[in-house]
Design an enzyme around this catalytic site. Structure first.
Site, PDB file in Angstrom:
ATOM      1  N   HIS A 189      69.747  34.682  48.038  1.00  0.00           N
ATOM      2  CA  HIS A 189      70.594  35.574  47.241  1.00  0.00           C
ATOM      3  C   HIS A 189      70.135  35.625  45.795  1.00  0.00           C
ATOM      4  CE1 HIS A 189      73.296  36.375  50.398  1.00  0.00           C
ATOM      5  NE2 HIS A 189      73.655  35.127  50.564  1.00  0.00           N
ATOM      6  N   GLU A 432      61.690  52.802  65.625  1.00  0.00           N
ATOM      7  CA  GLU A 432      61.456  51.434  65.155  1.00  0.00           C
ATOM      8  C   GLU A 432      61.140  50.482  66.298  1.00  0.00           C
ATOM      9  OE1 GLU A 432      64.716  50.110  62.732  1.00  0.00           O
ATOM     10  OE2 GLU A 432      66.221  50.734  64.169  1.00  0.00           O
ATOM     11  N   ASP A 456      61.085  47.275  61.310  1.00  0.00           N
ATOM     12  CA  ASP A 456      61.233  46.822  62.687  1.00  0.00           C
ATOM     13  C   ASP A 456      60.064  47.256  63.561  1.00  0.00           C
ATOM     14  OD1 ASP A 456      63.533  45.184  62.966  1.00  0.00           O
ATOM     15  OD2 ASP A 456      64.741  46.927  62.412  1.00  0.00           O
ATOM     16  N   CYS A 503      61.519  55.592  56.563  1.00  0.00           N
ATOM     17  CA  CYS A 503      62.542  54.968  55.714  1.00  0.00           C
ATOM     18  C   CYS A 503      62.365  53.455  55.609  1.00  0.00           C
ATOM     19  CB  CYS A 503      63.938  55.314  56.210  1.00  0.00           C
ATOM     20  SG  CYS A 503      64.286  54.650  57.845  1.00  0.00           S
TER      21      CYS A 503
HETATM   22  C1  PEP Z   1      63.394  49.451  59.380  1.00  0.00           C
HETATM   23  O1  PEP Z   1      63.494  48.720  60.363  1.00  0.00           O
HETATM   24  O2  PEP Z   1      62.302  49.803  58.887  1.00  0.00           O
HETATM   25  C2  PEP Z   1      64.609  49.938  58.704  1.00  0.00           C
HETATM   26  C3  PEP Z   1      64.553  50.876  57.780  1.00  0.00           C
HETATM   27  O3  PEP Z   1      65.783  49.373  59.050  1.00  0.00           O
HETATM   28  P1  PEP Z   1      66.242  47.898  58.592  1.00  0.00           P
HETATM   29  O4  PEP Z   1      65.242  47.396  57.599  1.00  0.00           O
HETATM   30  O5  PEP Z   1      67.595  48.071  58.018  1.00  0.00           O
HETATM   31  O6  PEP Z   1      66.223  47.169  59.880  1.00  0.00           O
HETATM   32 MG    MG Z   2      65.398  48.534  61.341  1.00  0.00          MG
END
Ligand code: PEP
Ligand code: MG
Length: 547
Positions: A189, A432, A456, A503
């Site tokens: 954190h 993902e 992921d 993303c």
């Molecule tokens: C990802 O897996 O790239 C993603 C954007 O989702 P998170 O990081 O929230 O798992």
């Molecule tokens: Mg993800």
């Protein structure tokens, strides 16, 4: 000059002098008392003081780093009132007739050892929290509530063995240029707070560093390389001062890109959106001129509470985000619960491999009532802006069919209740899992957009647990397998006339921006603070030139 290397937490340079951090921890002695009742009254008073202090810290954190990062202090307030913790305090005072400080100190050690021995990384992290609140209570018992003065001088770089989150948030940004700790991990954190407070920081430089460093030493923190220098020589000082000036220049230049297009030298335009975790990030999205929101991680609405957020609560949040973005695209991902995102009330239970377990869409399809509540809130909010709903961790067409059936029911129900929703609401899948990328030709005709979750996708393709620091070096983000899967997915998206974005964290990697544009990525969604940096990169790319 002495050089030490640790983990870079926030990419920036700080040049100043050392201020050694003195923890506000009073020395605890075991003292036998005649009146245990009086000790319990002292204890109650100190706990009350601690809660008042934490409330102030929470409010400061809320303003400076937003709710997702301030929540830790809410947890601290809850821990102070935890029944087991309090039972232990009272038991020790009563059974041993000892002073309150001693009872707190022993309880802290016992609880920290218990949490520390747990396998679950979330529970493990609670060990530091118990220590933190206990130190606060002890400090209030010994010093009667006078907070230790932190820093009197200006332009200092704080050096410590480790910093607790509550100590980090109290760093006065007008005086503290940066901080360095001997211990501590990148995902703690404290590290997350440092990033959100924009403080140059390096953690985990090792124990030797502590023996060497003194108050007032000349000092440089290179938050890019993770290197720190005690008494730097003139060559190092010159080099890093120049780098610092260049970075400041770049930051100023990026501000000038507000309002400009994300267009390459040869005229290809893309969207640059921002990722958010809650409404408190909207300010940063607007400030950095993002074209929309490419990922709202809705699970943060569900974490750190005792029960599911109601439809009404969710509706109000989604509506606020959509209204604030005034017609710009807002892509909200449905609940990505499980793996590292847990709450007791999810009742997921212990799993051998949680990342491969009941996570994301699997969790939602196993609890259709919970999923339906979120979809009702989302569709109702869709009447207030330009919404896209995105589903995480998809691996098959069958999952999509099941999702669409539930969406159909939700819309039918809303219609029959006379509740408004937008028929234009787009739906998309997160790419993902390798399975989703491989069958992207089958998924594309069913949805309006793809968004690649590279975090992921990398974890599942390279079989590398993203939570495990020991396998970090095998987790090559530029691995050909990942780039090929993205290229293949982009081709299938475009063949079917749908858009594709990225993303995951890779979207912010400027060494890949050109490749992503050549692959045909239509949108990059990144941390708000990265939007203008990517815009700058895009505006300097010429796709007409061969690679
Ligand atoms: C990802 O897996 O790239 C993603 C954007 O989702 P998170 O990081 O929230 O798992
Ligand atoms: Mg993800």
């Amino acid at each position: 000059m002495k050089k030490y290397t640790g983990n870079s937490i926030y990419n920036a340079i700080a040049i100043g002098k050392v201020s050694l951090f003195k923890h506000c921890r009073g020395k605890v002695k075991r003292i036998r008392v005649d009146d245990p009742e009086a000790e319990k009254i002292r204890l109650e008073k100190a706990k009350e003081q601690s809660i008042n202090q934490l409330r102030e810290i929470y409010n400061k954190a809320l303003k400076e780093v937003g709710e997702p990062n301030a929540w830790i202090f809410e947890i601290h307030m809850m821990l102070i009132n935890d029944t087991d913790y309090n039972e232990s305090l009272v038991n020790i005072i009563d059974s041993q007739s000892v002073n309150a400080e001693y009872a707190v100190s022993v309880t802290a050690d016992n609880f920290a050892a218990m949490f520390g021995a747990m396998e679950d990384s979330y529970m493990k992290a609670r060990a530091a929290d118990v220590k933190d609140i206990s130190d606060r209570i002890i400090n209030n018992l010994i010093l009667g509530g006078n907070e230790c003065a932190l820093f009197k001088e200006e332009n200092v770089i704080v050096c410590a063995d480790d910093l607790a989150p509550s100590e980090t948030i109290l760093l006065d940004k007008s005086k503290v240029l940066g901080f360095v700790t001997a211990y501590g991990s990148v995902n703690s954190h404290t590290a997350i707070l440092a990033r959100n407070m924009n403080i140059p920081a390096v953690m985990g430089v090792g124990e030797e560093f502590l023996k060497e460093i003194k108050d007032g030493d000349r000092f440089i923190v290179d938050g890019f390389s993770g290197e720190v220098y005690i008494d730097p020589d003139s060559e190092t000082t010159e080099r890093l001062t120049q780098k610092q000036n260049e970075e400041e220049e770049k930051r100023r230049f990026h501000q000038n890109l507000k309002g400009k297009e994300n267009i390459t030298l040869d005229g290809k335009e893309i969207d640059i959106f921002a990722n958010i975790e809650g409404t408190e990030n909207i300010g940063a999205v607007l400030l950095n001129d993002a074209g929309g929101i490419g990922l709202f991680r809705s699970e943060f609405l569900y974490l750190d509470r005792h029960d599911y957020p109601t439809e009404e609560e969710q509706f109000n949040v989604y509506k606020k985000v959509l209204e604030s973005m005034a017609g710009k695209k807002v892509i909200i991902r449905t609940l990505d619960a499980g793996a590292d995102k847990q709450a007791d009330y999810f009742h997921i239970g212990r799993e051998e491999n949680p990342a491969l377990g009941c996570r994301a869409i699997r969790f939602c399809l196993s609890r259709p009532d919970i999923f339906k509540t979120q979809l009702r809130a989302l569709y109702r909010a869709s009447a207030y802006g330009n919404l896209g709903i995105m589903f995480p961790m998809i691996t098959s067409v069958e999952e999509l069919t099941e999702i669409f059936d539930i969406c159909k029911d939700v819309k039918k129900e809303l219609k029959s209740q006379g509740k408004e929703y937008s028929e234009d609401t787009e739906v998309g899948v997160m790419i993902e899992t390798p399975a989703a990328a491989i069958i992207s030709d089958l998924l594309a005709p069913l949805v309006d957009f793809f968004s690649v979750g590279t975090n992921d996708l990398t974890q599942y393709t390279l079989a590398c647990d993203r939570q495990n620091p020991t396998v970090e070096r095998f987790c090559a983000p530029h691995h050909k397998a990942i780039l090929r899967l993205i290229a293949m997915t982009a081709e299938n998206a475009h063949k079917n006339g749908i858009r594709i974005g990225i993303c995951g964290e890779l979207g912010a990697d400027i060494s890949l921006t050109e490749e992503f544009l050549r692959i045909g990525i239509d949108e990059l969604s990144v941390a708000p603070g990265m939007v203008l940096k990517i815009r700058d990169r895009v505006r300097n790319i010429d796709l007409s030139k061969s690679e």
